[in-house]
Design an enzyme around this catalytic site. Structure first.
Site, PDB file in Angstrom:
ATOM      1  N   CYS A   1      12.690 -21.819   1.339  1.00 19.84           N
ATOM      2  CA  CYS A   1      11.548 -21.010   0.908  1.00 19.84           C
ATOM      3  C   CYS A   1      10.459 -20.915   1.551  1.00 19.84           C
ATOM      4  O   CYS A   1      10.412 -20.496   2.843  1.00 19.84           O
ATOM      5  CB  CYS A   1      11.570 -21.300  -0.713  1.00 19.84           C
ATOM      6  SG  CYS A   1      10.620 -20.112  -1.351  1.00 19.84           S
TER       7      CYS A   1
ATOM      8  N   HIS B   1      16.581 -21.437  -3.376  1.00 16.99           N
ATOM      9  CA  HIS B   1      16.199 -22.725  -3.492  1.00 16.99           C
ATOM     10  C   HIS B   1      17.760 -23.194  -3.910  1.00 16.99           C
ATOM     11  O   HIS B   1      18.483 -23.132  -5.053  1.00 16.99           O
ATOM     12  CB  HIS B   1      15.547 -23.104  -4.811  1.00 16.99           C
ATOM     13  CG  HIS B   1      13.952 -22.559  -4.522  1.00 16.99           C
ATOM     14  ND1 HIS B   1      13.370 -23.836  -3.976  1.00 16.99           N
ATOM     15  CD2 HIS B   1      13.506 -21.703  -4.592  1.00 16.99           C
ATOM     16  CE1 HIS B   1      12.260 -23.147  -3.860  1.00 16.99           C
ATOM     17  NE2 HIS B   1      12.065 -21.965  -4.576  1.00 16.99           N
TER      18      HIS B   1
ATOM     19  N   GLU C   1      18.307 -26.463  -4.436  1.00 15.13           N
ATOM     20  CA  GLU C   1      18.493 -27.537  -5.418  1.00 15.13           C
ATOM     21  C   GLU C   1      18.421 -27.225  -6.808  1.00 15.13           C
ATOM     22  O   GLU C   1      18.822 -28.359  -7.484  1.00 15.13           O
ATOM     23  CB  GLU C   1      17.025 -28.480  -5.197  1.00 15.13           C
ATOM     24  CG  GLU C   1      15.735 -27.553  -5.288  1.00 15.13           C
ATOM     25  CD  GLU C   1      15.195 -26.769  -4.400  1.00 15.13           C
ATOM     26  OE1 GLU C   1      13.965 -26.339  -4.372  1.00 15.13           O
ATOM     27  OE2 GLU C   1      15.942 -26.417  -3.471  1.00 15.13           O
TER      28      GLU C   1
END
Length: 512
Positions: free
Chosen positions: A79, A170, A172
């Site tokens: 990002c 993202h 994660e």
């Protein structure tokens, strides 16, 4: 242990999640502020640049010099990290006309070690206000989405000695369905990390490190009966045996019967423990105190005084052991400068300096669930490892307003009913943390033919992984009705029970 992966934190709310995902691959990583990159030894295999609430186009954007890491190690920008790489290396980054937030699908994936085993399309999670419009020279496109042309890109072979990857989503978060695979591809395949960071390996290396650090000197540790201090104690005991001295202090703010139950729970574990009854000292000092921060400071001060009295009885103490864990460490370091104090930390400040002791924190690199895994590797009983977190100041911060002995007794009884019902209904091990809170609120009630004007108890119960975020637990209505009835019927002074349905954030788990 030297980390295999360093994560440079630019202030993203998801940075800790990146670390958790890497560690789930059995690869050790650490988070460091973006501007404090440690010396890169041969053990370090890669660098991840996190997201950020900032825009790379702002004057106050967080900036680093990429030169020291380019060519040295594989890099992954996530990002903000991706946009920063593009912007610094000559690409074009623009503010989006609208914030790109939510689910998207990666498409047109180019075959690469980073995209191995990723399906086309693959759902990802976007959350950014900038977007990369043009790649820097020497970079190539890896994937786009239906909303943006450039979702993932990489340096072409030969551009740098080590590859640079960048993604505008993202990996994660769970909304990116194959995010763990992407991180695995980067960490294991691109960086060449070995998945050998396991609980058993942690125990072995930590015990060895403690022996080297402490030698034949004595360590003092304040036990709480909770997971962190217990696991820290057993690690220290494995390393130095009889040279570990443990105190468990009754501050008068424990749960009902907790002092005796905790001491009994340690029987047979080989620890040298002394129980100290000091309830009168704490409760006397807390009389008339109602401010939450002042409560914590008062308890901290008295704890130091009691601890100091007992420590002076043991000659030759050189070290103070603490059960500090990784979120405590991360939260004490702000990437934006001095942090605002939300509440004082549970580890008592000032004690090491006052006693002239060195600090040893064997768990400071672990998240809460990792502490439990280490505990299981050392065969610590489940009834200790499964114990809910309990605040250092105890019931003092679950009694809103002024503390009195009568209020402590009242809350102990209400909490005892609540926790025992969670256990008897097989709900205790299904939730992260639960407790009763005594509110400074009186309300009208009717008991028999009499009108009452009594206090209110709030029940708090949350689901979480590490306590950093939490969702209120969806306990059965029938269960809550049973608990409410038992508290009102058996705890004199309470005529109303409510249930807290606030998440963290914006609320905190504890009320004070």
């Amino acid at each position: 242990m030297q980390p295999a992966i360093f994560i440079l934190d630019f202030g993203s709310q998801y940075t800790q999640l990146i670390a958790r995902r890497v560690r789930e691959l059995n690869v050790y990583c650490e988070i460091v502020p973006y501007n404090k990159l440690p010396v890169l030894t041969d053990d370090v295999k890669g660098i991840i640049l996190s997201g950020s609430p900032f825009s790379v186009k702002e004057e106050n954007a967080l900036k680093i010099n990429l030169e020291p890491i380019l060519n040295k190690l594989p890099i992954l920008g996530i990002c903000y990290g991706a946009q920063y790489i593009a912007n610094e290396l000559g690409g074009a980054v623009e503010r989006s006309s609208k914030r790109e937030y939510g689910k998207a699908n990666l498409t047109n994936l180019k075959s690469d070690a980073f995209t191995k085993n990723i399906t086309d399309p693959s759902q990802v999670w976007m959350s950014h206000g900038d977007t990369v419009k043009q790649l820097p020279e020497g970079f190539e496109l890896l994937a786009g989405t239906e909303q943006i042309e450039i979702a993932a890109f990489k340096s072409v072979p030969g551009k740098f000695e080590q590859p640079v990857y960048a993604i505008q989503f993202h990996p994660e978060v769970t909304h990116t369905t194959q995010g763990s695979q992407l991180l695995s591809n980067f960490v294991l395949d691109v960086c060449g990390c070995s998945p050998d960071w396991t609980p058993d390996a942690f125990v072995e290396s930590t015990v060895q490190k403690i022996r080297q650090q402490v030698g034949d000197e004595k360590v003092l540790l304040g036990l709480s009966g909770g997971v962190d201090s217990t696991v820290a104690a057993i690690l220290l005991h494995k390393a130095i045996g009889k040279n570990l001295y443990c105190f468990f202090i009754d501050n008068g703010l424990l749960r009902k019967n907790e002092f005796d139950e905790v001491l009994a729970s340690y029987e047979g574990m080989g620890l040298n423990i002394q129980g100290i009854r000091a309830a009168d000292q704490f409760l006397s000092e807390l009389e008339g105190v109602s401010d939450p921060e002042q409560k914590r400071k008062t308890i901290g001060r008295v704890f130091i005084e009691v601890f100091e009295q007992e420590a002076n009885k043991t000659q030759g103490i050189k070290w103070l052991g603490q059960g500090t864990i990784y979120p405590d460490v991360i939260e004490s370091v702000s990437v934006h400068g001095p942090s605002v104090t939300i509440k004082s930390h549970h580890n008592v400040g000032g004690l090491p300096e006052r006693l002239n002791l060195k600090i040893i924190e064997p768990l400071r690199t672990l998240f809460k669930d990792e502490v439990r895994k280490v505990g299981r590797a050392m065969d610590i009983p489940q009834h200790i490892l499964g114990r809910h977190p309990f605040p250092g100041p105890g019931l003092a911060i679950r009694i809103l307003g002024e503390i009195t002995r009568e209020k402590v007794n009242l809350l102990q009884e209400a909490d005892y009913i609540y926790i025992n019902n969670l256990k008897s209904h097989n709900l205790y091990d299904q939730v992260w943390q639960a407790g009763a809170i005594l509110l400074p609120v009186q309300s009208v009630g009717v008991m028999g033919d009499e009108r009452t004007y009594e206090l209110t108890v709030a029940l708090r119960c949350v689901d979480s992984i590490d306590g950093m975020t939490a969702e209120w637990s969806k306990l059965p209505h029938e269960f809550l009705a049973t608990v409410s009835s038992q508290i009102i019927n058996n705890v004199k002074g309470v005529n109303r029970v409510v249930y807290d349905i606030s998440t963290k954030p914006p609320a905190t788990i504890e009320w004070e």
